[in-house]
Scaffold this active site. Structure first.
Site, PDB file in Angstrom:
ATOM      1  N   GLY A  21      58.193  38.027  23.816  1.00 14.58           N
ATOM      2  CA  GLY A  21      57.478  39.119  24.385  1.00 14.58           C
ATOM      3  C   GLY A  21      57.342  39.270  25.640  1.00 14.58           C
ATOM      4  O   GLY A  21      57.273  38.332  26.458  1.00 14.58           O
ATOM      5  N   SER A  22      57.002  40.482  26.361  1.00 13.30           N
ATOM      6  CA  SER A  22      56.750  40.446  27.570  1.00 13.30           C
ATOM      7  C   SER A  22      55.522  40.051  28.004  1.00 13.30           C
ATOM      8  O   SER A  22      54.659  39.820  27.179  1.00 13.30           O
ATOM      9  CB  SER A  22      57.197  42.034  28.229  1.00 13.30           C
ATOM     10  OG  SER A  22      58.441  42.379  27.994  1.00 13.30           O
TER      11      SER A  22
ATOM     12  N   LYS B 162      60.684  30.040  21.359  1.00 12.53           N
ATOM     13  CA  LYS B 162      59.340  29.440  21.325  1.00 12.53           C
ATOM     14  C   LYS B 162      58.927  29.579  19.657  1.00 12.53           C
ATOM     15  O   LYS B 162      59.146  30.566  19.311  1.00 12.53           O
ATOM     16  CB  LYS B 162      58.261  30.054  22.174  1.00 12.53           C
ATOM     17  CG  LYS B 162      58.995  30.274  23.810  1.00 12.53           C
ATOM     18  CD  LYS B 162      57.804  30.662  24.749  1.00 12.53           C
ATOM     19  CE  LYS B 162      57.307  32.022  24.316  1.00 12.53           C
ATOM     20  NZ  LYS B 162      58.444  33.038  24.294  1.00 12.53           N
TER      21      LYS B 162
ATOM     22  N   HIS C 138      49.319  34.002  24.716  1.00  9.34           N
ATOM     23  CA  HIS C 138      48.821  35.311  24.276  1.00  9.34           C
ATOM     24  C   HIS C 138      47.266  35.632  24.185  1.00  9.34           C
ATOM     25  O   HIS C 138      46.898  36.693  23.588  1.00  9.34           O
ATOM     26  CB  HIS C 138      49.484  35.800  22.968  1.00  9.34           C
ATOM     27  CG  HIS C 138      51.113  35.464  22.695  1.00  9.34           C
ATOM     28  ND1 HIS C 138      51.277  34.319  22.256  1.00  9.34           N
ATOM     29  CD2 HIS C 138      52.113  35.935  23.372  1.00  9.34           C
ATOM     30  CE1 HIS C 138      52.666  34.289  22.562  1.00  9.34           C
ATOM     31  NE2 HIS C 138      53.061  35.439  23.097  1.00  9.34           N
TER      32      HIS C 138
ATOM     33  N   GLY D 229      28.826  36.910  55.636  1.00 15.19           N
ATOM     34  CA  GLY D 229      27.578  36.555  55.371  1.00 15.19           C
ATOM     35  C   GLY D 229      27.280  34.885  55.976  1.00 15.19           C
ATOM     36  O   GLY D 229      26.256  34.420  55.458  1.00 15.19           O
ATOM     37  N   ASP D 230      28.004  34.423  56.834  1.00 14.10           N
ATOM     38  CA  ASP D 230      27.854  33.266  57.273  1.00 14.10           C
ATOM     39  C   ASP D 230      27.781  32.853  58.987  1.00 14.10           C
ATOM     40  O   ASP D 230      27.763  31.861  59.280  1.00 14.10           O
ATOM     41  CB  ASP D 230      29.322  32.348  56.906  1.00 14.10           C
ATOM     42  CG  ASP D 230      30.359  32.644  57.584  1.00 14.10           C
ATOM     43  OD1 ASP D 230      30.498  33.735  58.422  1.00 14.10           O
ATOM     44  OD2 ASP D 230      31.361  31.821  57.770  1.00 14.10           O
TER      45      ASP D 230
ATOM     46  N   MET E 192      29.872  40.145  69.775  1.00 17.24           N
ATOM     47  CA  MET E 192      29.255  39.245  70.580  1.00 17.24           C
ATOM     48  C   MET E 192      29.461  39.490  72.149  1.00 17.24           C
ATOM     49  O   MET E 192      28.743  39.100  73.136  1.00 17.24           O
ATOM     50  CB  MET E 192      29.608  37.905  70.290  1.00 17.24           C
ATOM     51  CG  MET E 192      31.170  37.309  70.587  1.00 17.24           C
ATOM     52  SD  MET E 192      31.621  35.896  69.739  1.00 17.24           S
ATOM     53  CE  MET E 192      30.466  34.562  70.831  1.00 17.24           C
TER      54      MET E 192
ATOM     55  N   PRO F 296      25.584  40.800  64.418  1.00 13.63           N
ATOM     56  CA  PRO F 296      24.803  39.301  64.518  1.00 13.63           C
ATOM     57  C   PRO F 296      25.545  38.480  65.509  1.00 13.63           C
ATOM     58  O   PRO F 296      24.806  37.585  66.058  1.00 13.63           O
ATOM     59  CB  PRO F 296      25.329  38.965  62.907  1.00 13.63           C
ATOM     60  CG  PRO F 296      26.635  39.381  62.254  1.00 13.63           C
ATOM     61  CD  PRO F 296      26.381  40.835  63.119  1.00 13.63           C
ATOM     62  N   GLY F 297      26.701  38.758  65.908  1.00 11.80           N
ATOM     63  CA  GLY F 297      27.212  37.883  67.093  1.00 11.80           C
ATOM     64  C   GLY F 297      26.700  37.974  68.285  1.00 11.80           C
ATOM     65  O   GLY F 297      26.237  37.320  69.013  1.00 11.80           O
TER      66      GLY F 297
END
Length: 570
Positions: A55-56, A108, A220, A401-402, A494, A556-557
């Site tokens: 099968g594909s 298979k 599958h 967010g860091d 910044m 933020p910077g």
């Protein structure tokens, strides 16, 4: 129903094969069938031809393994569906006409594949073709496999490789069947999934809770042997290897210390390359701890299950002959043509270049007193730690967010540095040392930008510490940030706060200027510039990818820089 990037649901298997053939000059489609063949079929005259398929949805399997030294051709079905008997027979007839000295079907172990390839084999034999079939069942999931036997999964690609190398070397059909049958018995595979997959146009085949993973599922989306809570990668790999080698499991692979194996770490389709690398490293460590030698490791997407986020591990016990067949050359586009060699976590690291003796700094101690510098730096650190949450909140609207975490990391690094050694007395040495600390510890683009600023500013302060020198240092730092960072004043970064403060500090060059008033004005200018960034359209940094209508709060910077300047200059 999950989104898919297809042209039509009904034509997706044909379109995928057409795309593969269009981009690879060594492949050809067989007219009227979903069959791909080598474009140099005359080259197989007098040699055994190898056909596989199924099968594909398992791309790059199986058409990616067509080429000299691997498969002669592949028969594809619709997504997760066995190919038709007619197409399998057409492929057999095509290679028989090219003069193949026998044909081997590598299948298979699924009922549909066995039936359709088997019926095509019988019809081809009735037409006089010398055709044999090897059925691969390498799944180690089930402790007591049912009547259907072990499923055929990713280990099948190793059988393609072994058979292809033998055929290329001129081996007979009987010899190839004998050797690949033995190789298939010395092999096992186990899958682990974090998510289901979905056939185009259909809903996911099963569901997993957010905190669940499934062990032993098929390619599958068939059920596995157990569901469990999501484990860290190293524990997940250990669980997989324990299951694969458990003697009480009838499908287990016997591994003893000193054994040599080929390891395949296979992406089931939707796992990130980062995760795949982590799993691969964990697998090598786990096997080495058991005394197993990994003679070759293959890491990548070899037999997938559409977009399933998961991984399978395949182990094949090898001797020198079998390893030589695995390592033999092939032109198949999906086989990783990388230098062959063992995998190990014990590779010797490249040594760091030896540092030459550092030049002694002969600058006089003309800077501010050490106690005053410590007080200023402590104020900066306390300020950054106090606004960590605020910076993170601002950054979530336009970045990852860091920002607060990054600046808090800088504050902690500066504190540790201050308490670990005497502070440099000369201003240029002080700024240069701070640049080194931030470049090594802060991380992110902010750490690099601060490092650039401080490094350039330090150069302007060599042998100087008067007020005009500090104004020149600010200019030098701004210039370096613009040159390498690409931002300009007004780009909502910044730099806006720094630039505003620098313009105010130019007054230090005026004779008779009141330094305290100038410093106070610089802080106010920086704070006003930071606040003004909420009205700017981002021209640089991650925020530049966000529509300006969504950016309604300060950068933020810029806020962080204004806070730092306030702590330094107050």
């Amino acid at each position: 129903i999950p989104k898919k990037l297809v042209t039509t649901v009904s034509g997706c298997a044909d379109d995928a094969l057409a795309g593969l053939v269009a981009c690879n000059p060594g492949l050809r489609l067989l007219q009227g069938h979903r069959v791909v063949l080598r474009d140099d079929l005359p080259a197989i005259r007098g040699r055994v031809a190898l056909l596989s398929g199924g099968g594909s949805g398992h791309e790059p399997a199986h058409a990616g393994y067509i080429g000299k030294g691997m498969l002669t051709g592949v028969v594809a079905g619709a997504v997760f569906a066995s190919p038709s008997v007619g197409s399998v027979l057409a492929a057999i007839q095509a290679v028989a006409r090219a003069g193949a000295a026998g044909i081997l079907l590598i299948v298979k172990n699924y009922t549909g594949d066995r039936l359709n390839f088997g019926l095509a084999l019988e019809r081809a034999r009735a037409e006089g073709s010398d055709v044999r079939m090897v059925v691969v069942g390498d799944d180690c999931a089930f402790a007591k496999p049912g009547k259907a036997g072990r499923r055929g999964i990713c280990g099948t690609i190793l059988i393609h490789k072994v058979a292809g190398a033998l055929a290329e070397a001129g081996a007979s059909l009987d010899e190839i069947v004998e050797k690949v049958t033995a190789a298939a018995k010395a092999m096992g595979t186990l899958g682990l999934s974090l998510s289901p997959c979905s056939i185009p146009g259909s809903k996911p085949s099963f569901r997993l809770a957010e905190d669940e993973m499934e062990l032993g599922l098929g390619i599958h989306g068939e059920a596995g042997v157990r569901r469990m809570k999501v484990l860290p990668a190293d524990q997940a790999v250990e669980t997989m290897l324990e299951h694969m080698t458990d003697p009480s499991n009838a499908s287990h692979l016997s591994l003893t210390p000193g054994s040599s194996v080929v390891l395949v770490v296979n992406n089931l389709g939707g796992l990130s390359c980062l995760e795949l690398g982590i799993v691969a490293g964990a697998a090598v460590r786990c096997l080495e701890s058991r005394g197993i030698r990994i003679a070759r490791a293959l890491v990548g997407s070899f037999m997938t299950a559409l977009e399933m986020a998961g991984v399978s591990l395949t182990l094949m016990l090898v001797d020198e002959e079998l390893l030589g067949l695995i390592n033999a050359k092939t032109t198949a586009v999906a086989w990783p043509n990388i230098p062959a060699g063992p995998a190990t976590t014990r590779r010797e690291e490249v040594p760091m270049p030896a540092e030459g003796p550092k030049k002694l700094q002969d600058e006089p101690s003309t800077g501010p007193g050490t106690a005053r510098v410590q007080r200023v730096l402590e104020r900066v650190c306390s300020t950054l730690l106090a606004i960590q949450d605020k910076l993170n909140e601002l950054d979530r609207e336009a970045g990852d967010g860091d920002c607060g975490h990054t600046h808090a990391r800088a504050a902690q690094a500066i504190r540790e540095w201050m308490h670990s050694r005497p502070l440099p007395a000369a201003p240029s040495q002080l700024l240069s040392s701070l640049a080194d600390v931030l470049l090594e510890q802060m991380g992110g683009s902010s750490g690099v930008l601060y490092g650039l600023f401080l490094t350039a500013a330090a150069r302007s302060l060599r042998g100087r510490s008067d007020f005009q020198a500090w104004a020149d240092a600010m200019d030098a730092g701004i210039d370096a940030m613009q040159r390498y960072g690409g931002a300009a004043p007004g780009d909502r970064t910044m730099l806006d706060s720094l630039w505003a403060a620098t313009q105010a500090l130019h007054s230090l060059r005026n004779p008779g200027a009141n330094p305290l008033q100038v410093l106070a004005a610089a802080v106010k200018s920086a704070e006003a510039a930071a606040e003004a960034t909420k009205h700017m359209e981002a021209g640089a940094g991650r925020a530049s990818y966000i529509r300006s209508s969504r950016l309604e709060r300060p950068d933020p910077g810029a806020v962080a820089v204004a806070a730092v300047l306030g702590a330094v200059l107050q």
